[in-house]
Design an enzyme around this catalytic site. Structure first.
Site, PDB file in Angstrom:
ATOM      1  N   GLY A  81     -16.833 -18.159   8.070  1.00  0.00           N
ATOM      2  CA  GLY A  81     -18.138 -18.528   7.534  1.00  0.00           C
ATOM      3  C   GLY A  81     -18.281 -18.269   6.046  1.00  0.00           C
ATOM      4  N   HIS A  94     -17.591 -22.246   1.217  1.00  0.00           N
ATOM      5  CA  HIS A  94     -17.508 -22.720  -0.152  1.00  0.00           C
ATOM      6  C   HIS A  94     -16.726 -24.036  -0.109  1.00  0.00           C
ATOM      7  CE1 HIS A  94     -13.448 -21.188   0.114  1.00  0.00           C
ATOM      8  NE2 HIS A  94     -13.908 -19.972   0.382  1.00  0.00           N
ATOM      9  N   HIS A  97     -13.604 -24.297   2.156  1.00  0.00           N
ATOM     10  CA  HIS A  97     -13.838 -24.560   3.584  1.00  0.00           C
ATOM     11  C   HIS A  97     -14.196 -26.030   3.803  1.00  0.00           C
ATOM     12  CE1 HIS A  97     -15.056 -20.153   3.503  1.00  0.00           C
ATOM     13  NE2 HIS A  97     -14.166 -20.162   4.476  1.00  0.00           N
ATOM     14  N   GLY A 130      -6.136 -23.148   5.084  1.00  0.00           N
ATOM     15  CA  GLY A 130      -6.009 -23.293   3.639  1.00  0.00           C
ATOM     16  C   GLY A 130      -4.746 -22.622   3.111  1.00  0.00           C
ATOM     17  N   LYS A 175      -4.454 -21.185   0.432  1.00  0.00           N
ATOM     18  CA  LYS A 175      -4.755 -19.963  -0.333  1.00  0.00           C
ATOM     19  C   LYS A 175      -4.246 -18.731   0.423  1.00  0.00           C
ATOM     20  CE  LYS A 175      -7.825 -16.885  -1.129  1.00  0.00           C
ATOM     21  NZ  LYS A 175      -8.953 -16.429  -0.383  1.00  0.00           N
ATOM     22  N   ASP A 176      -4.375 -18.779   1.756  1.00  0.00           N
ATOM     23  CA  ASP A 176      -3.874 -17.674   2.583  1.00  0.00           C
ATOM     24  C   ASP A 176      -2.462 -18.032   3.023  1.00  0.00           C
ATOM     25  OD1 ASP A 176      -6.385 -16.020   2.773  1.00  0.00           O
ATOM     26  OD2 ASP A 176      -7.121 -17.935   3.500  1.00  0.00           O
ATOM     27  N   MET A 234     -10.998 -20.485  -4.767  1.00  0.00           N
ATOM     28  CA  MET A 234     -12.284 -20.227  -4.098  1.00  0.00           C
ATOM     29  C   MET A 234     -12.071 -19.288  -2.920  1.00  0.00           C
ATOM     30  SD  MET A 234     -14.788 -23.278  -4.390  1.00  0.00           S
ATOM     31  CE  MET A 234     -15.007 -24.163  -5.919  1.00  0.00           C
ATOM     32  N   SER A 235     -12.979 -18.346  -2.791  1.00  0.00           N
ATOM     33  CA  SER A 235     -12.908 -17.359  -1.716  1.00  0.00           C
ATOM     34  C   SER A 235     -14.306 -16.836  -1.467  1.00  0.00           C
ATOM     35  CB  SER A 235     -11.995 -16.200  -2.157  1.00  0.00           C
ATOM     36  OG  SER A 235     -12.228 -15.053  -1.361  1.00  0.00           O
TER      37      SER A 235
END
Ligand code: PAF
Length: 284
Positions: A34, A37, A40, A150, A152-153, A187-188
Site C-alpha cells: 500500500g 506512488h 506501484h 518492481g 527496485k527491489d 520511488m518508495s
C-alpha cells in the site's frame, strides 16, 4: 464512480479466482504493502495491459519486519489507495487483515538457503523469509497466472523467481523498471519519511549508480574501485550511513571482483532514520 471489488477474506478471494479462471480469464496479481506512488501504479498499468482480471493486494506484512523496524510506522493510506487502484483499472483489491493471513497457530515459513545471505538479507535477516512466505500465500489465495514486481527491489525479484521455480508455482513473474523522481531518486513509500534536507541527500544513491556506470564505460572494471567512488559520493552527504554497496552476479548475487560480464550493482543507505535501496544493471 469506478467500480472495484474489495475482498477481505481468503475464502472469498479464492472463490473469485476460481470463477475467473473457469471463465478463461488471465489473473494478474500486483502484491503491495500500500501507500501507492507512481511506481506501484506503473505495476498496475502493466498488469492492466497483460491480464483480464487485475488483483491488487494490500497487506503490510508483519513477517518481513524485524523487531525495531518500521512495521508500526509504515505509511498507510487505505482510502486513497483504493481510489488510485480503481483509477488504474484494478478489478479487485485484496485487503486481508493480519489474522486472516496469520491465524493463531501459524507456523509454516518459506526459507531460501542462499539468496538471502547477500545484500539486504545480511542486515535484515527475517526479511526474505517473510516476503517468500507471504508471496507464496498470496499465490495460493489469488491463484494468478502472472505476478508483477518492481525492479527496485532487485533481490526480492530474484528470490521470488527462485521460489517460483523451486516450489513449482505455475506463475509467470514479470518485473517492471524502477520508477524514478525527475532527479533520479527511486520511488518508495519510505521516501515519505525524509525531511527536506534528507531528500536532498537521497539523490546521492542514483548519482553513485550513474557514476559507477560511467566508470565502467571508461574501462574501470575493478569492482572495488567503482564501489569506492560510489561510497565517496554517498559519504559526502551528512547523515548518510552505508549499509552495503555491492557489485554482483545478477542471478546468484555473489560479489564480483572484476566486471567482465553483465553485473548488477545495488546499495542500501540509511539517511537519518530512513533506509533506502536502489540498484542498476552495469553495462560495459
Ligand atoms: O515489495 C513489497 O511491497 C513487499 O515486499 C511484498 C512483495 C508486497 C510482500 O509483502
Amino acid at each position: 464512480m469506478i467500480a472495484v471489488e474489495i475482498i477481505k477474506t481468503v475464502k472469498e478471494m479464492q472463490k473469485h479466482s476460481d470463477r475467473s479462471r473457469l471463465s478463461g480469464k488471465t489473473i494478474v496479481l500486483v502484491p503491495t504493502m500500500g501507500f501507492f506512488h507512481e511506481g506501484h501504479l506503473s505495476l498496475m498499468r502493466k498488469g492492466r495491459k497483460i491480464g483480464d482480471d487485475l488483483v491488487v493486494s494490500i497487506f503490510v506484512n508483519p513477517a518481513q519486519f524485524a523487531p525495531g523496524e518500521d512495521f508500526e510506522s509504515y505509511p498507510r493510506a487505505f482510502e486513497r489507495d483504493i481510489g488510485l487502484a480503481a483509477k488504474e483499472g484494478a478489478d479487485v483489491i485484496f485487503v486481508p487483515d493480519e489474522k486472516e493471513l496469520y491465524p493463531d497457530g501459524f507456523q509454516t515459513y518459506i526459507n531460501l538457503e542462499e539468496l538471502p545471505k547477500h545484500l539486504c538479507g545480511i542486515s535484515r535477516p527475517v526479511f526474505f523469509r517473510g516476503v517468500a512466505t507471504v508471496v507464496s500465500k498470496l499465490f495460493n489465495i489469488v491463484k494468478p497466472d502472472i505476478a508483477i514486481f518492481g525492479q527496485k527491489d532487485y533481490q526480492q525479484v530474484v528470490v521470488i523467481r527462485r521460489m517460483v521455480k523451486d516450489m513449482n508455482f505455475d506463475i509467470e513473474i514479470v518485473d517492471v523498471p524502477t520508477f524514478r523522481e525527475p532527479d533520479g531518486l527511486a520511488m518508495s513509500s519510505r521516501n515519505s519519511y525524509l525531511t527536506d534536507k534528507e531528500r536532498d541527500y537521497a539523490r546521492s544513491l542514483f548519482k553513485s549508480l550513474k557514476t559507477a556506470q560511467t566508470l565502467l564505460k571508461d574501462r574501470t572494471n575493478d569492482a572495488s574501485k567503482i564501489i569506492g567512488a560510489a561510497s565517496r559520493i554517498i559519504e559526502s552527504c551528512p547523515e548518510t550511513v552505508i549499509d552495503y554497496i555491492s557489485i554482483f552476479d545478477p542471478e546468484t548475487l555473489v560479489d564480483m571482483k572484476t566486471i567482465d560480464r553483465p553485473a548488477q550493482m545495488a546499495l542500501a543507505v540509511k539517511i537519518g532514520k530512513t533506509r533506502l535501496i536502489d540498484n542498476m544493471r552495469l553495462r560495459s
